[in-house]
Design a protein around this motif. Structure first.
Motif, PDB file in Angstrom:
ATOM      1  N   VAL A 199      12.748   3.122   5.135  1.00  0.00           N
ATOM      2  CA  VAL A 199      12.078   2.316   5.928  1.00  0.00           C
ATOM      3  C   VAL A 199      11.196   2.245   6.264  1.00  0.00           C
ATOM      4  N   ALA A 200      10.566   3.693   6.901  1.00  0.00           N
ATOM      5  CA  ALA A 200       9.555   4.038   7.541  1.00  0.00           C
ATOM      6  C   ALA A 200       7.960   4.399   6.359  1.00  0.00           C
ATOM      7  N   LYS A 201       8.836   5.095   4.968  1.00  0.00           N
ATOM      8  CA  LYS A 201       8.374   4.659   5.019  1.00  0.00           C
ATOM      9  C   LYS A 201       7.153   4.460   3.322  1.00  0.00           C
ATOM     10  N   ARG A 202       8.255   3.310   3.394  1.00  0.00           N
ATOM     11  CA  ARG A 202       7.594   1.838   3.189  1.00  0.00           C
ATOM     12  C   ARG A 202       6.600   1.300   4.256  1.00  0.00           C
ATOM     13  N   ALA A 203       6.553   1.867   5.560  1.00  0.00           N
ATOM     14  CA  ALA A 203       5.524   0.836   5.722  1.00  0.00           C
ATOM     15  C   ALA A 203       4.156   2.071   6.225  1.00  0.00           C
ATOM     16  N   VAL A 204       4.666   3.351   6.000  1.00  0.00           N
ATOM     17  CA  VAL A 204       3.714   4.120   5.570  1.00  0.00           C
ATOM     18  C   VAL A 204       2.742   3.775   4.247  1.00  0.00           C
ATOM     19  N   ASP A 205       3.829   4.132   3.305  1.00  0.00           N
ATOM     20  CA  ASP A 205       2.684   3.519   2.412  1.00  0.00           C
ATOM     21  C   ASP A 205       2.353   1.546   2.220  1.00  0.00           C
ATOM     22  N   LEU A 206       2.607   0.757   2.514  1.00  0.00           N
ATOM     23  CA  LEU A 206       1.700  -0.126   2.923  1.00  0.00           C
ATOM     24  C   LEU A 206       0.804   0.390   4.041  1.00  0.00           C
ATOM     25  N   LEU A 207       0.761   0.612   5.094  1.00  0.00           N
ATOM     26  CA  LEU A 207      -0.405   0.948   5.353  1.00  0.00           C
ATOM     27  C   LEU A 207      -1.539   2.014   4.994  1.00  0.00           C
ATOM     28  N   VAL A 208      -1.161   2.700   4.415  1.00  0.00           N
ATOM     29  CA  VAL A 208      -1.956   3.919   3.688  1.00  0.00           C
ATOM     30  C   VAL A 208      -2.485   3.277   2.848  1.00  0.00           C
ATOM     31  N   SER A 209      -1.348   2.317   1.817  1.00  0.00           N
ATOM     32  CA  SER A 209      -2.438   1.634   0.589  1.00  0.00           C
ATOM     33  C   SER A 209      -3.541   0.611   1.043  1.00  0.00           C
ATOM     34  N   GLY A 210      -3.396  -0.227   2.520  1.00  0.00           N
ATOM     35  CA  GLY A 210      -5.006  -0.086   3.389  1.00  0.00           C
ATOM     36  C   GLY A 210      -4.523  -2.337   3.850  1.00  0.00           C
ATOM     37  N   LYS A 211      -3.205  -2.825   2.770  1.00  0.00           N
ATOM     38  CA  LYS A 211      -3.165  -3.606   2.973  1.00  0.00           C
ATOM     39  C   LYS A 211      -2.785  -4.587   4.676  1.00  0.00           C
ATOM     40  N   LEU A 212      -2.420  -3.997   4.971  1.00  0.00           N
ATOM     41  CA  LEU A 212      -1.920  -3.776   6.776  1.00  0.00           C
ATOM     42  C   LEU A 212      -3.688  -4.472   6.965  1.00  0.00           C
ATOM     43  N   VAL A 213      -4.641  -3.575   7.194  1.00  0.00           N
ATOM     44  CA  VAL A 213      -5.785  -4.165   7.047  1.00  0.00           C
ATOM     45  C   VAL A 213      -6.622  -5.757   6.623  1.00  0.00           C
ATOM     46  N   THR A 214      -7.095  -6.692   7.788  1.00  0.00           N
ATOM     47  CA  THR A 214      -7.801  -7.657   7.721  1.00  0.00           C
ATOM     48  C   THR A 214      -8.486  -8.373   8.300  1.00  0.00           C
TER      49      THR A 214
END
Length: 137
Positions: free
Chosen positions: A42-57
């Motif tokens: 679960v933590a890896k998926r969160a980091v992957d989402l962060l690193v992808s830039g998809k959490l930047v709005t």
């Protein structure tokens, strides 16, 4: 003597690593403590989402441009210091592997924050804190 952390702003990603705590304080916001823990997957998926830039709005872009903060909370985030260490290792690895405008900023501009009651400070916790001392805030 501990140095006072410098003021640091950035996009924050919070990991609720556990609901477990070794204390039962009456004033705690965690009223229904469980033995559930975040898995590394679960933590890896969160980091992957962060690193992808998809959490930047549009709303948090200004913070993302300053850096990133990995925030570890729980009951007590130091119940499982190996998980905290593994998440930080994975974050650093992914930020260095992925090449986008966010990872370029975050390679050198990130911090971690640990929430703990301080009673679990043992040799294992000390090793994690020593390893990441330049990034803990």
């Amino acid at each position: 003597m501990l140095k006072s952390p410098k003021n640091f702003e950035g996009l924050s990603l919070t990991f609720l690593t556990t609901e477990q705590c070794n204390l039962r304080c009456k004033y705690c916001y965690e009223t229904d403590k469980q033995s559930r823990h975040m898995t590394f997957d679960v933590a890896k998926r969160a980091v992957d989402l962060l690193v992808s830039g998809k959490l930047v709005t549009k709303e948090n872009k200004a913070f993302a441009q300053k850096g990133v903060i990995l925030d570890f909370i729980g009951g007590d985030s130091l119940v499982n210091p190996k998980l905290v260490d593994a998440i930080l290792d994975y974050f650093v690895k992914q930020v260095n592997l992925v090449d986008n405008k966010w990872t370029k900023i975050w390679r050198c501009n990130w911090r971690a924050s640990l929430c703990s009651n301080g009673t679990l400070f043992n040799d294992e916790v000390r090793k994690v804190c020593e390893k990441w001392k330049n990034f803990l805030h």
